[in-house]
Design a protein around this motif. Structure first.
Motif, short mmCIF file in Angstrom:
data_model
loop_
_atom_site.label_atom_id
_atom_site.label_comp_id
_atom_site.label_asym_id
_atom_site.label_seq_id
_atom_site.Cartn_x
_atom_site.Cartn_y
_atom_site.Cartn_z
N GLY A 10 -14.79 -10.91 0.22
CA GLY A 10 -14.66 -9.81 -0.70
C GLY A 10 -14.09 -8.73 0.14
O GLY A 10 -13.36 -7.80 -0.40
N ALA A 11 -14.72 -8.47 1.39
CA ALA A 11 -14.16 -7.43 2.08
C ALA A 11 -12.56 -7.56 2.66
O ALA A 11 -12.07 -6.51 2.60
CB ALA A 11 -15.00 -7.25 3.60
N CYS A 12 -12.32 -8.72 2.91
CA CYS A 12 -10.89 -8.89 3.27
C CYS A 12 -9.93 -8.86 2.04
O CYS A 12 -8.98 -7.84 2.21
CB CYS A 12 -10.69 -10.44 3.69
N VAL A 13 -10.39 -9.27 0.80
CA VAL A 13 -9.54 -9.07 -0.28
C VAL A 13 -9.57 -7.63 -0.71
O VAL A 13 -8.58 -6.83 -0.95
CB VAL A 13 -10.13 -9.68 -1.32
N GLY A 14 -10.80 -6.93 -0.70
CA GLY A 14 -10.85 -5.34 -0.86
C GLY A 14 -9.96 -4.71 0.26
O GLY A 14 -9.44 -3.60 -0.25
N PHE A 15 -10.00 -5.06 1.43
CA PHE A 15 -9.18 -4.31 2.59
C PHE A 15 -7.70 -4.17 2.27
O PHE A 15 -7.02 -3.35 2.08
CB PHE A 15 -9.39 -4.92 3.73
#
Length: 418
Positions: A10-15
């Protein structure tokens, strides 16, 4: 472990999404920053700012609509929130009986001039243009700033870890924490900002309705002129010619009654046949304008009478008995006849079904045939004209016609029965 992996994904997609929102939001500010840099590079003189300022304004106008479209597309893709664009659509450019072209705003001598004038007026008068310009100024300081937090945190972490000082490394650690913590959420500010500032305002909706009514007025004028020409042609070529011949026959018979009664009687018989033929043609002409059964018995009985005369095997089902306002009845009736006629001429159908019903607010008419399908609403076609005629009454036309058939047409018209 699974929760940690989900959080990391989720953090990678959000970034990635935050970076995209930042780039899209800052496109117009980047144009102005480049203009300022060019002005400074030229020496920052009193008059050297004019050219960079003009270029920046042109770049802002050119980028405003693409930026807003990208925002709507990203929000729809990431959150399934669809924001209608609300841009004014160009109406049909129609040639009037006078030879001039009507484009929804004025009359021009040629179609090319009408299209150019329409394009310029449509762009200048569209409230969505100024809405988009306003959004390009709001987005960078709202969604853009928030979405820039994770990329800024990563940049701070890279710079901090690249130096050996303790304070720099602490800044790097803080930047990394901010980037990781904010990555799943920073991009989400794009949705409320886009919904709030990119939706169509009531004034824009009213302007669209005015444009629609203006186009419908032009369509109605053209349709009335064409109908008048058709009636004139039918009268001139049919009933009028027969009536002239009838008058000549009666005058000749009057003269022959004294010298050749038998020939005079023969002319009178021919005149009687001609009068009957003229009466039949006039009845057919009146039938094409407004069928008497429609005025006397209403829509449902008129459709049933039409079905009996149709070359197709037509089944009519109606679960209501209602009388509508004459303009609505006429529009729906001729819509049904046009759909059935299309099934005969173009779809090569042998059977059709007509269903007439009424829900809480609308009259619903469905016409289905077993033809070869492939029908569609094309600009300038009969179905497009039917859709515009129904739109005068806030009605709608939906066509489902896969290749191979069947073709289903659904007409809905708001109405109150009497």
């Amino acid at each position: 472990m699974r929760q940690v992996g989900t959080w990391a994904a989720g953090a990678c997609v959000g970034f990635g999404r935050a970076c995209v929102v930042t780039v899209v939001s800052m496109m117009v500010p980047a144009v102005w920053a480049a203009a300022v840099a060019l002005w400074i590079w030229w020496g920052g003189g009193a008059w050297t700012w004019i050219a960079p300022f003009v270029w920046a304004c042109i770049g802002t106008f050119a980028l405003s609509r693409p930026v807003c479209r990208m925002f709507r597309s990203l929000v729809a893709k990431w959150t399934a929130t669809v924001i209608p664009a609300g841009y004014r659509q160009a109406g049909p450019v129609t040639r009037m009986s006078t030879g001039y072209w009507w484009n929804g705003f004025g009359y021009e001598r040629t179609r090319r001039d009408a299209l150019m004038d329409q394009r310029m007026r449509l762009w200048w008068r569209d409230p969505a243009v100024w809405r988009d310009l306003r959004f390009t100024g709001i987005a960078p300081i709202t969604a853009g700033v928030i979405a820039a937090i994770p990329p800024a945190g990563v940049a701070a972490a890279v710079l901090g870890f690249s130096r050996s000082e303790l304070s720099a490394r602490l800044i790097g650690v803080l930047g990394l924490v901010v980037a990781i913590a904010g990555a799943p959420y920073a991009w989400r500010a794009a949705e409320p900002v886009a919904v709030r500032f990119l939706r169509a305002s009531p004034a824009m909706a009213l302007a669209d309705r005015v444009d629609e009514l203006t186009a419908q007025r032009a369509d109605t004028t053209v349709a009335q002129a064409a109908e008048i020409r058709r009636i004139e042609r039918d009268l001139h070529d049919g009933a009028q010619a027969r009536l002239v011949a009838l008058g000549l026959s009666l005058a000749t018979a009057e003269k022959l009654m004294e010298t050749d009664p038998e020939r005079g009687k023969a002319l009178l018989r021919e005149a009687r046949i001609g009068a009957a033929t003229s009466l039949t043609e006039l009845r057919e002409l009146v039938q094409g304008i407004s069928p008497p059964v429609l005025n006397e018995r209403g829509l449902i009985d008129a459709v049933r009478a039409f079905a009996l005369d149709s070359p197709l095997e037509v089944a009519v089902s109606a679960d209501v008995q209602l009388r509508l306002d004459p303009p609505i009845e006429s529009a729906v009736y001729f819509g049904i006849t046009e759909l059935v006629t299309n099934a005969v001429k173009h779809a090569r159908a042998t059977r059709a079904r007509i269903s007439i019903a009424r829900d809480d607010t609308d009259l619903v008419v469905e016409v289905e045939d077993n033809g070869r399908g492939g029908a569609g609403v094309r600009d300038g076609g009969g179905l497009a004209g039917l859709r515009r005629r129904l739109a005068v009454f806030d009605g709608a036309l939906e066509i489902t016609s896969p290749a191979g058939g069947p073709t289903r047409a659904r007409m809905t018209v708001p109405c109150e029965s009497s």
